[in-house]
Scaffold this motif. Sequence first.
Motif, PDB file in Angstrom:
ATOM      1  N   ALA A   1      -1.355  11.829  14.042  1.00  9.56           N
ATOM      2  CA  ALA A   1      -0.148  12.063  13.253  1.00  9.56           C
ATOM      3  C   ALA A   1       1.079  11.728  14.081  1.00  9.56           C
ATOM      4  O   ALA A   1       1.222  12.203  15.220  1.00  9.56           O
ATOM      5  CB  ALA A   1      -0.091  13.508  12.791  1.00  9.56           C
ATOM      6  N   VAL A   2       1.968  10.902  13.515  1.00 10.46           N
ATOM      7  CA  VAL A   2       3.203  10.542  14.206  1.00 10.46           C
ATOM      8  C   VAL A   2       4.371  10.673  13.249  1.00 10.46           C
ATOM      9  O   VAL A   2       4.225  10.542  12.036  1.00 10.46           O
ATOM     10  CB  VAL A   2       3.147   9.090  14.746  1.00 10.46           C
ATOM     11  N   GLN A   3       5.568  10.978  13.776  1.00  9.79           N
ATOM     12  CA  GLN A   3       6.789  11.103  12.976  1.00  9.79           C
ATOM     13  C   GLN A   3       7.561   9.781  13.018  1.00  9.79           C
ATOM     14  O   GLN A   3       7.830   9.246  14.093  1.00  9.79           O
ATOM     15  CB  GLN A   3       7.668  12.233  13.531  1.00  9.79           C
ATOM     16  N   VAL A   4       7.908   9.271  11.820  1.00  8.83           N
ATOM     17  CA  VAL A   4       8.674   8.031  11.726  1.00  8.83           C
ATOM     18  C   VAL A   4       9.764   8.202  10.668  1.00  8.83           C
ATOM     19  O   VAL A   4       9.693   9.097   9.820  1.00  8.83           O
ATOM     20  CB  VAL A   4       7.778   6.840  11.343  1.00  8.83           C
ATOM     21  N   SER A   5      10.788   7.355  10.744  1.00  9.88           N
ATOM     22  CA  SER A   5      11.849   7.347   9.727  1.00  9.88           C
ATOM     23  C   SER A   5      11.554   6.226   8.739  1.00  9.88           C
ATOM     24  O   SER A   5      11.104   5.143   9.118  1.00  9.88           O
ATOM     25  CB  SER A   5      13.219   7.120  10.365  1.00  9.88           C
ATOM     26  N   ALA A   6      11.828   6.489   7.457  1.00  9.63           N
ATOM     27  CA  ALA A   6      11.568   5.482   6.429  1.00  9.63           C
ATOM     28  C   ALA A   6      12.520   5.682   5.257  1.00  9.63           C
ATOM     29  O   ALA A   6      13.074   6.768   5.065  1.00  9.63           O
ATOM     30  CB  ALA A   6      10.116   5.561   5.951  1.00  9.63           C
ATOM     31  N   LEU A   7      12.719   4.626   4.481  1.00  4.01           N
ATOM     32  CA  LEU A   7      13.548   4.693   3.282  1.00  4.01           C
ATOM     33  C   LEU A   7      12.647   4.999   2.077  1.00  4.01           C
ATOM     34  O   LEU A   7      11.630   4.327   1.864  1.00  4.01           O
ATOM     35  CB  LEU A   7      14.285   3.371   3.053  1.00  4.01           C
ATOM     36  N   PHE A   8      13.029   5.997   1.315  1.00  7.24           N
ATOM     37  CA  PHE A   8      12.265   6.401   0.142  1.00  7.24           C
ATOM     38  C   PHE A   8      13.091   6.207  -1.127  1.00  7.24           C
ATOM     39  O   PHE A   8      14.317   6.301  -1.118  1.00  7.24           O
ATOM     40  CB  PHE A   8      11.844   7.866   0.259  1.00  7.24           C
ATOM     41  N   ARG A   9      12.397   5.965  -2.218  1.00  8.00           N
ATOM     42  CA  ARG A   9      13.073   5.745  -3.491  1.00  8.00           C
ATOM     43  C   ARG A   9      13.728   7.030  -4.003  1.00  8.00           C
ATOM     44  O   ARG A   9      13.154   8.118  -3.870  1.00  8.00           O
ATOM     45  CB  ARG A   9      12.084   5.234  -4.539  1.00  8.00           C
ATOM     46  N   ALA A  10      14.897   6.874  -4.598  1.00  6.91           N
ATOM     47  CA  ALA A  10      15.606   8.004  -5.197  1.00  6.91           C
ATOM     48  C   ALA A  10      15.601   7.833  -6.716  1.00  6.91           C
ATOM     49  O   ALA A  10      15.725   6.716  -7.232  1.00  6.91           O
ATOM     50  CB  ALA A  10      17.038   8.079  -4.683  1.00  6.91           C
ATOM     51  N   TYR A  11      15.442   8.954  -7.439  1.00 10.81           N
ATOM     52  CA  TYR A  11      15.369   8.930  -8.899  1.00 10.81           C
ATOM     53  C   TYR A  11      16.406   9.888  -9.491  1.00 10.81           C
ATOM     54  O   TYR A  11      16.870  10.812  -8.827  1.00 10.81           O
ATOM     55  CB  TYR A  11      13.978   9.344  -9.372  1.00 10.81           C
ATOM     56  N   ASN A  12      16.728   9.659 -10.750  1.00 12.31           N
ATOM     57  CA  ASN A  12      17.685  10.526 -11.435  1.00 12.31           C
ATOM     58  C   ASN A  12      17.037  11.813 -11.936  1.00 12.31           C
ATOM     59  O   ASN A  12      17.725  12.814 -12.142  1.00 12.31           O
ATOM     60  CB  ASN A  12      18.322   9.783 -12.608  1.00 12.31           C
ATOM     61  N   ASN A  13      15.712  11.787 -12.119  1.00 12.78           N
ATOM     62  CA  ASN A  13      14.996  12.969 -12.609  1.00 12.78           C
ATOM     63  C   ASN A  13      13.508  12.817 -12.321  1.00 12.78           C
ATOM     64  O   ASN A  13      13.051  11.754 -11.887  1.00 12.78           O
ATOM     65  CB  ASN A  13      15.240  13.169 -14.115  1.00 12.78           C
ATOM     66  N   TRP A  14      12.745  13.882 -12.580  1.00  7.22           N
ATOM     67  CA  TRP A  14      11.310  13.859 -12.308  1.00  7.22           C
ATOM     68  C   TRP A  14      10.572  12.874 -13.209  1.00  7.22           C
ATOM     69  O   TRP A  14       9.568  12.296 -12.809  1.00  7.22           O
ATOM     70  CB  TRP A  14      10.728  15.269 -12.488  1.00  7.22           C
ATOM     71  N   GLY A  15      11.060  12.709 -14.436  1.00  3.59           N
ATOM     72  CA  GLY A  15      10.393  11.794 -15.350  1.00  3.59           C
ATOM     73  C   GLY A  15      10.344  10.381 -14.799  1.00  3.59           C
ATOM     74  O   GLY A  15       9.326   9.684 -14.918  1.00  3.59           O
ATOM     75  N   GLU A  16      11.439   9.937 -14.179  1.00  5.92           N
ATOM     76  CA  GLU A  16      11.468   8.603 -13.573  1.00  5.92           C
ATOM     77  C   GLU A  16      10.481   8.502 -12.423  1.00  5.92           C
ATOM     78  O   GLU A  16       9.823   7.469 -12.239  1.00  5.92           O
ATOM     79  CB  GLU A  16      12.873   8.289 -13.070  1.00  5.92           C
ATOM     80  N   SER A  17      10.358   9.564 -11.658  1.00  5.75           N
ATOM     81  CA  SER A  17       9.441   9.564 -10.523  1.00  5.75           C
ATOM     82  C   SER A  17       7.993   9.464 -10.989  1.00  5.75           C
ATOM     83  O   SER A  17       7.197   8.697 -10.432  1.00  5.75           O
ATOM     84  CB  SER A  17       9.640  10.836  -9.687  1.00  5.75           C
TER      85      SER A  17
END
Length: 267
Positions: A74-90
Amino acid sequence: MTETEFITKIVPYAVEDMQRSHIAASLTIAQAALESGFGNSGLTVKANNLFGIKGSGPAGSLSMRTTEYRNGQAVQVSALFRAYNNWGESVADHSALIAQGVSWNRNLYSKVVGVDGKTAAREIAAAGYATDPNYASKLIQLMNTYNLYQYDEIKEDDEMSAEDKQKLDSLEGEVKELRVLLAGLTASRDTLKTGVQEQGQAIKGVTERVVIIEGRTVMNMPAWAEPAVQAAVAAGLLDTPAGGSYDFYRILTVLNRAGLLVTKKGV
């Protein structure tokens, strides 16, 4: 957010999505619970991202620290994650990823679609969705602990949204005039059946008007409409049971509940 609150909130999204994507709701809920810490992760709170999907989403992206496994460590890394307007989009994006795969393999998650929750958990882990070697067993444990399999079985009442149920109820008013006409008939059952058949054009007119107003697209016959469609075919009011609009099937359901679809068995 408690675990119960999380499940209560996500179930409607998962079940509705399952009807469209054929991805088990139990898998969607288990993955969301595991990836988001039951909705309490910073990624979910800040970006409505339930599944840890990376990249840019409808609301942009968010940089976060995350744990990945490399060579079993297990290692810790930084990454870009998608952002959504609501749970339905996710939820919808999660299903789209499974259905469409990735650019280098569009069939990567094909074995996840149309199978039960446990099988889906094993297949998505085998396809490399997550780097955690225990990913499948963790998903199945969540499914067992919270009995998530119950959400994979669609009941008739679950097939319609609250809005659709309200529209279905409102269509009762559309057939009141027909019921008044039928109440005045005192002839034999053969005459009664003929009278109902003569109302076929009126029924089709109501159907066409609702379809135009609603703008619904042609769809396959839903399971909850089968009894009404069978009754309409038997009564000679319908030639082709498939290929109707959503509202057409709702209208047939109302007519059937009102006892207006007289079948040949009743002659």
